[in-house]
Design an enzyme around this catalytic site. Sequence first.
Site, PDB file in Angstrom:
ATOM      1  N   CYS A  90       0.807  -1.218   0.000  1.00 48.40           N
ATOM      2  CA  CYS A  90       0.000   0.000   0.000  1.00 48.40           C
ATOM      3  C   CYS A  90       0.849   1.282   0.000  1.00 48.40           C
ATOM      4  CB  CYS A  90      -0.941  -0.031   1.196  1.00 48.40           C
ATOM      5  SG  CYS A  90      -2.412   0.959   0.983  1.00 48.40           S
ATOM      6  N   ARG A 134     -12.487   5.173  -2.983  1.00 49.62           N
ATOM      7  CA  ARG A 134     -11.553   4.138  -2.549  1.00 49.62           C
ATOM      8  C   ARG A 134     -11.896   2.808  -3.193  1.00 49.62           C
ATOM      9  NH1 ARG A 134      -8.678   6.188   1.779  1.00 49.62           N
ATOM     10  NH2 ARG A 134      -7.694   4.223   2.282  1.00 49.62           N
ATOM     11  N   HIS A 170      -3.848  -6.018   1.791  1.00 46.05           N
ATOM     12  CA  HIS A 170      -3.757  -6.135   3.235  1.00 46.05           C
ATOM     13  C   HIS A 170      -4.401  -7.466   3.596  1.00 46.05           C
ATOM     14  CE1 HIS A 170      -2.661  -1.886   3.726  1.00 46.05           C
ATOM     15  NE2 HIS A 170      -3.617  -1.586   2.866  1.00 46.05           N
TER      16      HIS A 170
HETATM   17 ZN   LIG Z   1      -4.261   0.149   1.882  1.00 50.59          ZN
END
Ligand SMILES: [Zn+2]
Lengths: 426, 240
Positions: free
Chosen positions: B95, B129, B192
């Site tokens: 990320c 997002r 993640h």
């Molecule tokens: Zn992330």
Amino acid sequence: MLGFRYSPAIAVGKLLRIALRLRGGGSALPGLVTEFFAPNLLSKVLGQLPRGVILVTGTNGKTTTTKILVELLSAHGLTVISNPSGSNYSRGILSALLGSVDMRGRLDADIAVLEIDEAHAVSFVRVIQPKVSLLLNVMRDQMDRYGEMDRTTQMLHKVAVATRDVLVVNFADPRLGSADFLRDVTARVSGFGISDRLRHLYAVDDELTSEVDEAPAAEAASPATVLEEVGTTSVVSFGGRTHEFQLPLDGFYNQVNGVAAVAACRAVLGDSFEPKRGLAALPSIVPAFGRGETLVVDGEEVQLVLVKNPGGFRVVMAAFEHSNVSTMIALNDNDADGRDVSWIWDVDFSPLGEGVDVVTGTRAHDLRLRLNYDEIPCSVVEPNPARALREFLARNPGERKRIYCTYTAMLAVRRILRLEALGEVA
Amino acid sequence: MTAERVTVLNLYPGHMNVYGDRGNMLTLRRRLEWRGYEVDAVDHHPGDVLPDSPDIVVGGGGQDAAQALVQPDLLEHGARLREWAESGTPMLMVCGLFQLFGHHTYTVAGSALPGLGILDVTTDAGGGRLVGNTVTVSEEFGPLIGFENHAGRTRLGPGVNPLGKVPRGQGNNGTDGLEGAHYKNVIGTYLHGPVLPKNPRLADHLIQVAVDRRFGPTELAPLDDSAVDDARASALARRR
Ligand SMILES: [Zn+2]
């Protein structure tokens, strides 16, 4: 005086409320309907309260703290209205208030204590200015929905700035107690905190990773209300004196909630706060839904503990005794739990080192994998909560039992246990 | 006989560890320890000195503000990190640090934030997002199970391979169906979950490269991965 202008809306709302009650279970629907017919009713109704609105927000402990604060204020003879847990946004609040208003929109109360989650608190304060705001903490909570901790801090900052008289803030929280956070607050700031000696018991999310960068806050001022000691009898200090109190809720964090409520009560009442009278109300407080309540099922005591985020999980584990206790953990990833369960990797499970009896929920296998990497034995993996509970209750008869659950897992577990419960204690 | 030591460098765990990225470090540690290695975990914070020659380097995701905060320190150590990458040190960047290992990412204010350029990728701000459970299909590592949550849109240049393929609407940018980046032994990803616990082939790849480089060709002892297999099966069965 509101007159009868809002009567039709109130009537519709009240009727709906009664109808839904009869059907069982509360709902935000009456509030929604009333709000539709009279959009500014909430501010009109709350605006007439002689002692105004007290807002309680933050990531963890809102429900319990609100409950304690209501008791403290009631002990001083005030008529307090509050929103039941879960209805912590404006429609839910309006739904709750409909039970207490007459047809003219008059409220028979002195003061409102409302728990509102961080995101809704921002829109709430745009409409209603709280007289006192109590900001509890910023911890990680369902980040896939609410974004990030910085954003939560910004939300609480908006609440702080909108507060009229007194801002009661947690000085043990590195974000909330910082000079930067308090920079443009116009209300008087009155902090609560914990003594240096107890500091190690308090989990802040930053410490889960390692360093806290900004100097741990609170250089600006020292807290006015401090938790000094914890135990069956705990000690709080304020006004240059120490006071003993008994708050029969498990866990360090609940004692902190108690002190937060005392600080807010002092902020509301000023000189008319009577320590004896207030603190005498605490011993009769019972745990709020899912906050350590105990059910008796087949003669077995089962304690239910809601866990929502790593900070909260760590805090509750630190609070409990773990020897001779059977443990079950229920992890769901429904929307209300937060769909991202990555956060379990930020929990240090070593307090459960003796082992976990049962893991359940939609993410039972993730949980077992997590425990595996902490080298904690896990006996049963059963995603189905009903079968998991049966298995759990049958193991280690006579031993105390504790279930940690995420939100929807808590609802499921509670529903199943309720069916079998002989009765409820404490 | 003393155990063989493996050094794992963890970049900015105080700032770049949201969404449980801490679990990557723990997974490497346990999978090394379970095979008899001793693990030196070195946390690197802004202002610290880098260790001499770490065997594995990991880094996670952070909040926007944290990313801008660690960037100067990262650039200061750029030459060393680039040297390690070029010489084949295994690295996993998730990320935020995946973005900073590229040519540039962006600031909260919207301007470009220069990165290391170790990975030939660029990241720009995106609308909305990309959030949800995902499965990346990697030729080298099989299906990689994870949870993505990022606003940045990352595009790969010619100097880098994707880590794998995803359905459109996910991955690096939501449009080209690619996830992550792979250059030499440097892996960047948005996964993640965290990514390593549930994807042991990826974890063991990093470990294999590390111990081969340090101690010569090594056969890694197999581990009991039944808990992993169950978690993977359950995630694949109910992905949404
Ligand atoms: Zn992330």
